[in-house]
Design a protein around this motif. Structure first.
Motif, PDB file in Angstrom:
ATOM      1  N   ASP A 250       2.556  -4.094  22.445  1.00 48.09           N
ATOM      2  CA  ASP A 250       3.352  -5.457  22.571  1.00 48.09           C
ATOM      3  C   ASP A 250       3.148  -5.864  24.015  1.00 48.09           C
ATOM      4  N   SER A 251       2.193  -6.717  24.254  1.00 43.53           N
ATOM      5  CA  SER A 251       2.140  -7.133  25.630  1.00 43.53           C
ATOM      6  C   SER A 251       3.106  -7.977  26.365  1.00 43.53           C
ATOM      7  N   GLU A 252       3.986  -8.839  25.409  1.00 44.90           N
ATOM      8  CA  GLU A 252       4.832  -9.757  25.874  1.00 44.90           C
ATOM      9  C   GLU A 252       6.118  -8.885  26.015  1.00 44.90           C
ATOM     10  N   LYS A 253       6.372  -7.886  25.143  1.00 43.84           N
ATOM     11  CA  LYS A 253       7.547  -7.143  25.449  1.00 43.84           C
ATOM     12  C   LYS A 253       7.509  -6.276  26.661  1.00 43.84           C
ATOM     13  N   THR A 254       6.187  -5.940  27.249  1.00 42.85           N
ATOM     14  CA  THR A 254       6.044  -5.141  28.363  1.00 42.85           C
ATOM     15  C   THR A 254       6.184  -6.155  29.530  1.00 42.85           C
ATOM     16  N   TYR A 255       5.638  -7.316  29.481  1.00 44.21           N
ATOM     17  CA  TYR A 255       5.616  -8.437  30.585  1.00 44.21           C
ATOM     18  C   TYR A 255       7.186  -8.540  30.670  1.00 44.21           C
ATOM     19  N   ASN A 256       7.977  -8.959  29.498  1.00 42.12           N
ATOM     20  CA  ASN A 256       9.366  -9.391  29.811  1.00 42.12           C
ATOM     21  C   ASN A 256      10.167  -8.245  30.323  1.00 42.12           C
ATOM     22  N   PHE A 257       9.817  -6.969  30.218  1.00 44.04           N
ATOM     23  CA  PHE A 257      10.445  -5.907  30.522  1.00 44.04           C
ATOM     24  C   PHE A 257      10.319  -5.529  32.027  1.00 44.04           C
ATOM     25  N   LEU A 258       9.184  -5.844  32.546  1.00 48.46           N
ATOM     26  CA  LEU A 258       8.879  -5.622  33.714  1.00 48.46           C
ATOM     27  C   LEU A 258       8.911  -6.758  34.522  1.00 48.46           C
ATOM     28  N   TYR A 259       9.079  -8.095  34.278  1.00 51.04           N
ATOM     29  CA  TYR A 259       9.188  -9.340  34.887  1.00 51.04           C
ATOM     30  C   TYR A 259      10.425  -9.227  35.775  1.00 51.04           C
ATOM     31  N   GLY A 260      10.007  -9.632  37.201  1.00 52.36           N
ATOM     32  CA  GLY A 260      11.161  -9.715  38.092  1.00 52.36           C
ATOM     33  C   GLY A 260      11.369  -8.306  38.957  1.00 52.36           C
ATOM     34  N   THR A 261      10.722  -7.310  38.463  1.00 54.69           N
ATOM     35  CA  THR A 261      10.866  -5.962  39.380  1.00 54.69           C
ATOM     36  C   THR A 261       9.425  -5.498  39.779  1.00 54.69           C
ATOM     37  N   THR A 262       8.548  -6.407  39.414  1.00 57.25           N
ATOM     38  CA  THR A 262       7.120  -5.690  39.262  1.00 57.25           C
ATOM     39  C   THR A 262       6.161  -6.876  39.798  1.00 57.25           C
ATOM     40  N   SER A 263       5.167  -6.845  40.614  1.00 54.41           N
ATOM     41  CA  SER A 263       3.937  -7.569  40.793  1.00 54.41           C
ATOM     42  C   SER A 263       3.156  -7.520  39.483  1.00 54.41           C
ATOM     43  N   ILE A 264       2.927  -8.748  39.066  1.00 52.51           N
ATOM     44  CA  ILE A 264       2.155  -8.811  37.535  1.00 52.51           C
ATOM     45  C   ILE A 264       0.646  -9.523  37.766  1.00 52.51           C
ATOM     46  N   LEU A 265      -0.277  -9.090  37.328  1.00 51.62           N
ATOM     47  CA  LEU A 265      -1.466  -9.676  36.898  1.00 51.62           C
ATOM     48  C   LEU A 265      -1.428  -9.741  35.502  1.00 51.62           C
ATOM     49  N   LYS A 266      -1.535 -11.072  34.818  1.00 49.81           N
ATOM     50  CA  LYS A 266      -1.277 -11.090  33.706  1.00 49.81           C
ATOM     51  C   LYS A 266      -2.754 -11.803  33.202  1.00 49.81           C
ATOM     52  N   VAL A 267      -3.601 -11.117  32.419  1.00 45.57           N
ATOM     53  CA  VAL A 267      -5.267 -11.608  32.024  1.00 45.57           C
ATOM     54  C   VAL A 267      -4.967 -11.854  30.567  1.00 45.57           C
ATOM     55  N   GLU A 268      -5.606 -13.314  30.355  1.00 43.50           N
ATOM     56  CA  GLU A 268      -5.405 -13.796  29.031  1.00 43.50           C
ATOM     57  C   GLU A 268      -6.722 -13.091  28.216  1.00 43.50           C
ATOM     58  N   GLY A 269      -6.531 -12.930  27.226  1.00 48.77           N
ATOM     59  CA  GLY A 269      -7.851 -12.089  26.490  1.00 48.77           C
ATOM     60  C   GLY A 269      -7.674 -10.454  26.507  1.00 48.77           C
ATOM     61  N   GLY A 270      -8.646 -10.075  26.491  1.00 48.58           N
ATOM     62  CA  GLY A 270      -8.685  -8.633  26.864  1.00 48.58           C
ATOM     63  C   GLY A 270      -8.420  -7.845  25.592  1.00 48.58           C
ATOM     64  N   HIS A 271      -8.182  -6.573  25.797  1.00 44.74           N
ATOM     65  CA  HIS A 271      -7.942  -5.541  24.624  1.00 44.74           C
ATOM     66  C   HIS A 271      -7.311  -4.212  25.395  1.00 44.74           C
ATOM     67  N   HIS A 272      -6.896  -3.422  24.552  1.00 42.14           N
ATOM     68  CA  HIS A 272      -6.163  -2.276  25.202  1.00 42.14           C
ATOM     69  C   HIS A 272      -6.788  -1.303  26.041  1.00 42.14           C
ATOM     70  N   ARG A 273      -8.254  -1.065  25.776  1.00 43.32           N
ATOM     71  CA  ARG A 273      -9.028  -0.411  26.583  1.00 43.32           C
ATOM     72  C   ARG A 273      -9.404  -0.877  27.783  1.00 43.32           C
ATOM     73  N   VAL A 274      -8.994  -2.129  28.078  1.00 39.80           N
ATOM     74  CA  VAL A 274      -9.349  -3.080  29.252  1.00 39.80           C
ATOM     75  C   VAL A 274     -10.566  -3.342  29.370  1.00 39.80           C
ATOM     76  N   GLU A 275     -10.859  -4.662  28.873  1.00 37.66           N
ATOM     77  CA  GLU A 275     -12.300  -5.404  28.769  1.00 37.66           C
ATOM     78  C   GLU A 275     -12.513  -5.966  30.181  1.00 37.66           C
ATOM     79  N   HIS A 276     -11.829  -6.326  31.065  1.00 38.57           N
ATOM     80  CA  HIS A 276     -12.032  -6.733  32.410  1.00 38.57           C
ATOM     81  C   HIS A 276     -11.948  -5.613  33.461  1.00 38.57           C
ATOM     82  N   LEU A 277     -12.904  -4.773  33.371  1.00 38.00           N
ATOM     83  CA  LEU A 277     -12.982  -3.797  34.467  1.00 38.00           C
ATOM     84  C   LEU A 277     -13.162  -4.295  35.939  1.00 38.00           C
ATOM     85  N   ASP A 278     -13.993  -5.310  36.025  1.00 32.62           N
ATOM     86  CA  ASP A 278     -14.021  -5.835  37.331  1.00 32.62           C
ATOM     87  C   ASP A 278     -12.510  -6.339  37.886  1.00 32.62           C
TER      88      ASP A 278
END
Length: 160
Positions: free
Chosen positions: A116-144
């Motif tokens: 649950d990406s939104e749950k993870t995002y909300n849990f870490l928001y404000g305590t962590t520097s975040i790069l939120k990438v639209e799309g993708g998948h669990h195994r990581v689509e955007h390796l670059d």
């Protein structure tokens, strides 16, 4: 050294483990070790190496957060499984796991079909520097993008 913590049913052959120079992966079969055994395994790796950063994917992200916090090591969490559903007896991450003085970064592909990406995002928001990438998948689509992010995080921790 940059310690790469792989996910459940993964190993050192994953391309993510070799994205960045000086990244090393120590393989553990999570399903054959309980929480205490896995913690001891990774603690020994940390104590016996000069670990300057931890990169953890999925269940490895869980361990990166826990041990990065404990040992004050900067971490990059990659689609982390912070609330494991697997029956390994792992407690979910708590707010206490996000309180430390070391740098914490999150790379999150939002179309993760496992977590649950939104749950993870909300849990870490404000305590962590975040790069939120639209799309993708669990195994990581955007390796670059992930490679660039890890390198940028490493440069930030050296300079910052």
């Amino acid at each position: 050294m940059i310690l790469y913590m792989h996910g459940l049913r993964s190993n050192a052959t994953t391309v993510k483990a070799s994205l960045v120079e000086d990244m090393q992966c120590y393989v553990i079969d999570y399903e054959k070790h309980d929480y205490a055994g896995t913690e001891l395994f990774y603690e020994n790796v940390i104590k016996n190496n000069d670990v300057e950063m931890i990169v953890g994917h999925s269940l490895g992200g869980y361990w990166a957060l826990k041990l990065g916090n404990k040992y004050q090591i900067p971490v990059v969490l990659v689609n982390p499984s912070l609330f494991p559903r697997v029956t390994l007896g792992y407690p979910p991450c708590t707010v206490e796991d996000t309180v430390n003085k070391s740098h914490r970064f999150l790379y999150l592909e939002m179309d993760d079909e496992v977590l649950d990406s939104e749950k993870t995002y909300n849990f870490l928001y404000g305590t962590t520097s975040i790069l939120k990438v639209e799309g993708g998948h669990h195994r990581v689509e955007h390796l670059d993008k992930l490679k660039d992010y890890i390198n940028n995080c490493l440069n930030y921790t050296i300079v910052g």
